[in-house]
Design an enzyme around this catalytic site. Structure first.
Site, short mmCIF file in Angstrom:
data_model
loop_
_atom_site.label_atom_id
_atom_site.label_comp_id
_atom_site.label_asym_id
_atom_site.label_seq_id
_atom_site.Cartn_x
_atom_site.Cartn_y
_atom_site.Cartn_z
N GLU A 64 -6.33 18.30 1.85
CA GLU A 64 -7.23 17.19 1.56
C GLU A 64 -6.54 15.85 1.78
O GLU A 64 -7.16 14.90 2.28
CB GLU A 64 -7.74 17.28 0.11
CG GLU A 64 -8.64 18.47 -0.16
CD GLU A 64 -7.87 19.76 -0.36
OE1 GLU A 64 -6.61 19.72 -0.40
OE2 GLU A 64 -8.52 20.82 -0.46
N HIS A 93 -5.68 6.66 7.34
CA HIS A 93 -4.99 5.72 6.47
C HIS A 93 -3.51 5.69 6.84
O HIS A 93 -2.94 6.67 7.31
CB HIS A 93 -5.13 6.14 5.01
CG HIS A 93 -6.51 5.98 4.46
ND1 HIS A 93 -6.74 5.64 3.14
CD2 HIS A 93 -7.73 6.09 5.03
CE1 HIS A 93 -8.05 5.56 2.93
NE2 HIS A 93 -8.67 5.85 4.07
N GLU A 116 0.74 5.77 0.47
CA GLU A 116 0.02 7.01 0.74
C GLU A 116 0.67 8.11 -0.10
O GLU A 116 1.88 8.07 -0.36
CB GLU A 116 0.05 7.38 2.22
CG GLU A 116 -0.60 6.35 3.15
CD GLU A 116 -2.07 6.11 2.86
OE1 GLU A 116 -2.73 7.04 2.33
OE2 GLU A 116 -2.56 5.01 3.15
N ASP A 143 -2.41 -0.41 6.80
CA ASP A 143 -3.42 -0.82 5.83
C ASP A 143 -2.99 -2.09 5.10
O ASP A 143 -3.83 -2.93 4.76
CB ASP A 143 -3.68 0.30 4.83
CG ASP A 143 -4.49 1.44 5.44
OD1 ASP A 143 -4.86 1.33 6.63
OD2 ASP A 143 -4.75 2.43 4.74
N HIS A 191 -4.59 10.81 5.66
CA HIS A 191 -3.55 9.99 6.29
C HIS A 191 -2.85 10.66 7.48
O HIS A 191 -2.10 10.00 8.20
CB HIS A 191 -2.51 9.53 5.28
CG HIS A 191 -1.98 10.61 4.38
ND1 HIS A 191 -1.38 11.75 4.85
CD2 HIS A 191 -1.94 10.68 3.02
CE1 HIS A 191 -1.00 12.49 3.83
NE2 HIS A 191 -1.33 11.88 2.70
N ASP A 222 0.85 -1.19 0.00
CA ASP A 222 0.00 0.00 0.00
C ASP A 222 0.89 1.24 0.00
O ASP A 222 2.05 1.19 0.45
CB ASP A 222 -0.92 0.01 1.22
CG ASP A 222 -1.96 1.13 1.14
OD1 ASP A 222 -2.54 1.31 0.06
OD2 ASP A 222 -2.18 1.82 2.14
#
Length: 230
Positions: free
Chosen positions: A55, A156, A12, A161, A60, A10
């Site tokens: 945003e 997140h 970010e 995750d 995260h 994963d």
């Protein structure tokens, strides 16, 4: 019998589209062999060399200030590629992560590096849509469906995750009882504390059916990831 090595991965990012100048800020990858977590992982926060839009920060919680002293992507690229090697990548919404990873790799302008292929991924989002048509497919919804404890996931995070996705993936493949064997997770937890990649250590996989005690240990391991990933 050959071993099946898979990497649960994963990322970010600062936004949704690398073509608009957005970059990766965190990579989390966890090794699984024959559907067994080995305890090896790759985890880095990355300085994106740009600001952090509010945003993205809301999703995260990773701030530009926090990332100022973190490594640039080019300094961890070789370690990352060595860790994933040619293993199958297990990703939720794979096109998103692959396009960002390939964008970062292309910025290196190195002829010795090949871009990642979407064909070498298993997209758990596609799997979930096929198995449960008409349902919700985000990670939280799948955790709820499979009773995976995600109570610590207020924000997140790439590594935490990936840990949740590992559980979801096993459930999508048939469930813990048929595939998920437990191993000692201390190496993963240590890496979380030191933000180091441990991609040289060989560990022995214990091939047994999970006992109630082992399943409880896994829940405790997952809980520690959720609490310590930041």
């Amino acid at each position: 019998m050959s071993s099946l090595r898979e990497i649960i991965l994963d990322t970010e990012t600062t936004g949704l589209d690398p073509r608009q100048g957005h970059r990766i800020v965190e990579i989390g990858a966890i090794e699984m062999v024959n559907k067994v977590l080995t305890g090896r992982n790759f985890h880095f926060y990355i300085n994106p060399e740009r600001d952090m839009p509010f945003e993205a920060y809301r999703i995260h919680g990773i701030s530009g200030e926090f990332l100022k002293d973190k490594p640039l992507f080019h300094t961890i690229a070789d370690d990352f590629l060595e860790f994933i090697s040619d293993s199958k990548l297990i990703i939720h919404n794979a096109p998103f992560d692959i396009k960002f990873l390939n964008h970062e790799l292309s910025l290196l302008k190195r002829t010795d590096i090949k871009l990642l292929e979407l064909a070498n991924t298993i997209d758990t989002l596609v799997m979930a849509r096929s198995i449960f048509p008409g349902s919700k497919y985000n990670l939280d919804a799948l955790c709820k469906r499979f009773k995976v404890d995600n109570s610590g996931r207020q924000l997140h995070g790439a590594l935490k995750d990936a840990a949740l996705l590992a559980e979801v993936y096993v459930e999508l493949m048939g469930g813990r009882q048929s595939a998920f064997k437990m191993v000692d997770k201390s190496a993963v937890i240590n890496n979380l504390a030191t933000n180091q990649v441990n991609n040289k250590t060989e560990q022995t996989t214990i091939v047994i059916k999970p006992t109630k005690e082992e399943l409880q240990k896994h829940k405790e391991f997952l809980s520690r990831i959720l609490k310590t990933a930041y």
